[in-house]
Design a protein around this motif. Structure first.
Motif, PDB file in Angstrom:
ATOM      1  N   ILE A  83      73.413  75.178  53.885  1.00  0.00           N
ATOM      2  CA  ILE A  83      72.083  74.528  54.088  1.00  0.00           C
ATOM      3  C   ILE A  83      72.188  74.150  55.469  1.00  0.00           C
ATOM      4  CG2 ILE A  83      70.963  72.414  53.311  1.00  0.00           C
ATOM      5  CD1 ILE A  83      72.428  72.196  50.760  1.00  0.00           C
ATOM      6  N   TYR A  84      71.009  74.373  56.127  1.00  0.00           N
ATOM      7  CA  TYR A  84      70.784  74.190  57.462  1.00  0.00           C
ATOM      8  C   TYR A  84      69.673  73.371  57.525  1.00  0.00           C
ATOM      9  CZ  TYR A  84      73.516  78.496  57.744  1.00  0.00           C
ATOM     10  OH  TYR A  84      74.393  79.305  57.693  1.00  0.00           O
ATOM     11  N   GLU A  85      69.692  72.385  58.532  1.00  0.00           N
ATOM     12  CA  GLU A  85      68.597  71.510  58.905  1.00  0.00           C
ATOM     13  C   GLU A  85      68.178  71.605  60.080  1.00  0.00           C
ATOM     14  OE1 GLU A  85      68.551  67.353  57.136  1.00  0.00           O
ATOM     15  OE2 GLU A  85      70.444  68.192  55.754  1.00  0.00           O
ATOM     16  N   ILE A  86      66.825  71.606  60.597  1.00  0.00           N
ATOM     17  CA  ILE A  86      66.643  71.940  62.021  1.00  0.00           C
ATOM     18  C   ILE A  86      65.189  70.881  62.166  1.00  0.00           C
ATOM     19  CG2 ILE A  86      65.126  73.466  63.340  1.00  0.00           C
ATOM     20  CD1 ILE A  86      66.413  75.956  61.358  1.00  0.00           C
ATOM     21  N   ARG A  87      65.251  70.307  63.073  1.00  0.00           N
ATOM     22  CA  ARG A  87      64.029  69.324  63.877  1.00  0.00           C
ATOM     23  C   ARG A  87      63.054  70.327  64.401  1.00  0.00           C
ATOM     24  NH1 ARG A  87      63.451  64.939  62.381  1.00  0.00           N
ATOM     25  NH2 ARG A  87      62.066  63.408  63.323  1.00  0.00           N
ATOM     26  N   GLY A  88      62.210  70.659  63.701  1.00  0.00           N
ATOM     27  CA  GLY A  88      61.205  71.532  64.390  1.00  0.00           C
ATOM     28  C   GLY A  88      60.113  70.992  65.057  1.00  0.00           C
ATOM     29  N   ARG A  89      59.505  71.871  65.685  1.00  0.00           N
ATOM     30  CA  ARG A  89      58.214  71.665  66.747  1.00  0.00           C
ATOM     31  C   ARG A  89      57.204  71.037  65.889  1.00  0.00           C
ATOM     32  NH1 ARG A  89      54.618  75.357  69.809  1.00  0.00           N
ATOM     33  NH2 ARG A  89      55.076  76.735  68.120  1.00  0.00           N
ATOM     34  N   ILE A  96      62.047  74.701  53.430  1.00  0.00           N
ATOM     35  CA  ILE A  96      61.186  73.952  53.215  1.00  0.00           C
ATOM     36  C   ILE A  96      60.791  73.284  54.616  1.00  0.00           C
ATOM     37  CG2 ILE A  96      60.603  71.726  52.228  1.00  0.00           C
ATOM     38  CD1 ILE A  96      62.658  72.237  50.083  1.00  0.00           C
ATOM     39  N   ILE A  97      59.559  73.291  54.831  1.00  0.00           N
ATOM     40  CA  ILE A  97      58.720  72.693  56.225  1.00  0.00           C
ATOM     41  C   ILE A  97      58.072  71.474  55.556  1.00  0.00           C
ATOM     42  CG2 ILE A  97      57.446  73.097  58.023  1.00  0.00           C
ATOM     43  CD1 ILE A  97      57.627  76.021  57.636  1.00  0.00           C
ATOM     44  N   LYS A  98      58.684  70.420  56.260  1.00  0.00           N
ATOM     45  CA  LYS A  98      58.246  69.014  55.967  1.00  0.00           C
ATOM     46  C   LYS A  98      57.215  68.599  57.371  1.00  0.00           C
ATOM     47  CE  LYS A  98      61.092  67.097  52.672  1.00  0.00           C
ATOM     48  NZ  LYS A  98      62.036  66.198  52.019  1.00  0.00           N
ATOM     49  N   GLU A  99      55.932  68.650  56.995  1.00  0.00           N
ATOM     50  CA  GLU A  99      54.883  68.185  57.928  1.00  0.00           C
ATOM     51  C   GLU A  99      54.456  66.935  57.821  1.00  0.00           C
ATOM     52  OE1 GLU A  99      52.351  71.435  58.041  1.00  0.00           O
ATOM     53  OE2 GLU A  99      53.416  72.762  59.079  1.00  0.00           O
ATOM     54  N   ASN A 148      62.208  77.823  66.301  1.00  0.00           N
ATOM     55  CA  ASN A 148      63.231  77.025  65.641  1.00  0.00           C
ATOM     56  C   ASN A 148      64.353  77.711  65.150  1.00  0.00           C
ATOM     57  OD1 ASN A 148      61.338  74.895  65.554  1.00  0.00           O
ATOM     58  ND2 ASN A 148      60.291  75.994  63.932  1.00  0.00           N
ATOM     59  N   ASN A 149      64.687  78.969  65.424  1.00  0.00           N
ATOM     60  CA  ASN A 149      65.755  79.748  65.088  1.00  0.00           C
ATOM     61  C   ASN A 149      65.974  80.055  63.604  1.00  0.00           C
ATOM     62  OD1 ASN A 149      67.975  81.255  65.844  1.00  0.00           O
ATOM     63  ND2 ASN A 149      69.346  79.784  65.584  1.00  0.00           N
ATOM     64  N   ILE A 203      69.091  81.902  61.884  1.00  0.00           N
ATOM     65  CA  ILE A 203      70.239  81.571  61.083  1.00  0.00           C
ATOM     66  C   ILE A 203      70.133  82.677  59.918  1.00  0.00           C
ATOM     67  CG2 ILE A 203      70.163  79.869  59.331  1.00  0.00           C
ATOM     68  CD1 ILE A 203      69.134  77.646  61.579  1.00  0.00           C
ATOM     69  N   ILE A 204      68.876  83.017  59.387  1.00  0.00           N
ATOM     70  CA  ILE A 204      68.934  83.914  58.247  1.00  0.00           C
ATOM     71  C   ILE A 204      69.724  85.121  58.630  1.00  0.00           C
ATOM     72  CG2 ILE A 204      67.393  85.231  56.714  1.00  0.00           C
ATOM     73  CD1 ILE A 204      65.431  82.632  56.935  1.00  0.00           C
ATOM     74  N   ILE A 205      69.511  85.840  59.851  1.00  0.00           N
ATOM     75  CA  ILE A 205      69.889  87.299  59.985  1.00  0.00           C
ATOM     76  C   ILE A 205      71.572  87.032  60.104  1.00  0.00           C
ATOM     77  CG2 ILE A 205      70.352  88.793  61.986  1.00  0.00           C
ATOM     78  CD1 ILE A 205      67.607  88.992  60.456  1.00  0.00           C
ATOM     79  N   ASP A 206      72.047  85.958  60.674  1.00  0.00           N
ATOM     80  CA  ASP A 206      73.563  85.534  60.752  1.00  0.00           C
ATOM     81  C   ASP A 206      74.052  85.464  59.379  1.00  0.00           C
ATOM     82  OD1 ASP A 206      73.394  85.751  63.584  1.00  0.00           O
ATOM     83  OD2 ASP A 206      73.523  83.432  63.714  1.00  0.00           O
ATOM     84  N   TYR A 207      73.274  84.856  58.399  1.00  0.00           N
ATOM     85  CA  TYR A 207      73.666  84.693  57.152  1.00  0.00           C
ATOM     86  C   TYR A 207      73.621  86.097  56.256  1.00  0.00           C
ATOM     87  CZ  TYR A 207      73.856  83.002  52.061  1.00  0.00           C
ATOM     88  OH  TYR A 207      74.056  82.780  50.852  1.00  0.00           O
ATOM     89  N   ILE A 208      72.694  86.940  56.669  1.00  0.00           N
ATOM     90  CA  ILE A 208      72.635  88.253  55.829  1.00  0.00           C
ATOM     91  C   ILE A 208      73.937  89.077  56.378  1.00  0.00           C
ATOM     92  CG2 ILE A 208      71.478  90.569  55.791  1.00  0.00           C
ATOM     93  CD1 ILE A 208      68.664  88.702  55.857  1.00  0.00           C
ATOM     94  N   LYS A 209      73.975  89.210  57.690  1.00  0.00           N
ATOM     95  CA  LYS A 209      75.223  89.924  58.144  1.00  0.00           C
ATOM     96  C   LYS A 209      76.487  89.360  57.744  1.00  0.00           C
ATOM     97  CE  LYS A 209      73.039  91.009  62.780  1.00  0.00           C
ATOM     98  NZ  LYS A 209      73.133  90.886  64.208  1.00  0.00           N
ATOM     99  N   LYS A 210      76.751  88.319  57.522  1.00  0.00           N
ATOM    100  CA  LYS A 210      77.800  87.688  57.053  1.00  0.00           C
ATOM    101  C   LYS A 210      78.335  88.090  55.795  1.00  0.00           C
ATOM    102  CE  LYS A 210      80.871  83.764  58.045  1.00  0.00           C
ATOM    103  NZ  LYS A 210      81.054  82.501  58.263  1.00  0.00           N
ATOM    104  N   TYR A 211      77.290  87.907  54.845  1.00  0.00           N
ATOM    105  CA  TYR A 211      77.345  87.896  53.259  1.00  0.00           C
ATOM    106  C   TYR A 211      76.685  89.104  52.579  1.00  0.00           C
ATOM    107  CZ  TYR A 211      79.005  83.089  54.351  1.00  0.00           C
ATOM    108  OH  TYR A 211      79.835  82.293  54.690  1.00  0.00           O
ATOM    109  N   TYR A 212      75.864  89.694  53.332  1.00  0.00           N
ATOM    110  CA  TYR A 212      75.241  91.090  52.421  1.00  0.00           C
ATOM    111  C   TYR A 212      75.604  92.076  53.361  1.00  0.00           C
ATOM    112  CZ  TYR A 212      72.803  87.618  49.687  1.00  0.00           C
ATOM    113  OH  TYR A 212      72.250  86.580  48.938  1.00  0.00           O
ATOM    114  N   LYS A 213      76.004  93.358  52.458  1.00  0.00           N
ATOM    115  CA  LYS A 213      76.308  94.627  52.871  1.00  0.00           C
ATOM    116  C   LYS A 213      75.133  95.471  52.737  1.00  0.00           C
ATOM    117  CE  LYS A 213      80.113  93.147  54.437  1.00  0.00           C
ATOM    118  NZ  LYS A 213      80.102  92.334  55.561  1.00  0.00           N
TER     119      LYS A 213
END
Length: 156
Positions: free
Chosen positions: A6-12, A94-97, A140-141, A145-155
């Motif tokens: 779970i990643y939390e980002i304070r987005g623009r 989820i984006i909370k505006e 917001n990166n 984050i998603i690409i790093d997760y895919i590289k680490k856990y999916y082949k």
């Protein structure tokens, strides 16, 4: 094996929370839209959006009575002309505006072949990348984050 991240980002444009896990990838029926991370021969497939002047992955909202999977297939085709042969969910974000909360399902899509995009497509060029380019529409990166997760856990 459930690898919960779970990643939390304070987005623009609001707060973003990314859920990547076995549980999250099965909790997509109430998604408002989809983000599709496309791959072709091990490369990222991205499209250039002329209005935003940046590279991006297919992203969009679901149409009324459209399934999440149908939305994935439609958005990949509309943005890139891609026909997919393998699609798998990996979670959602989820984006909370101020006035609304939106949930986007995250999918990995493997491209079987490319066909011409619809003429009315909002995107321009389609290009393959071995890593995320600098000029992306993701300040917001979320992509990173998603690409790093895919590289680490999916082949492949």
């Amino acid at each position: 094996m459930d690898l919960e991240k779970i990643y939390e980002i304070r987005g623009r444009n609001g707060d973003i929370k990314i859920f990547l896990s076995d549980e999250a990838k099965n909790d997509l029926k109430d998604s408002d839209g989809v983000l599709v991370i496309l791959f072709y021969n091990g490369n990222l497939v991205m499209t250039y959006h002329p209005k935003r002047r940046s590279w991006e992955f297919p992203l969009g909202t679901r149409e009324e009575d459209e399934t999440v999977l149908d939305c994935v297939i439609r958005k990949a085709y509309e943005a890139t002309g891609a026909e997919l042969f393998k699609v798998q969910s990996i979670g959602y974000y989820i984006i909370k505006e101020e006035n609304e909360t939106l949930k986007y399902a995250i999918f990995i899509g493997k491209v079987e072949k490319f066909t011409p995009k619809p003429r009315w497509s909002e995107t321009d060029l389609v290009k393959l990348f071995d890593k995320l380019p600098e000029n992306i529409s993701d300040d917001n990166n979320v992509y990173g984050i998603i690409i790093d997760y895919i590289k680490k856990y999916y082949k492949e």
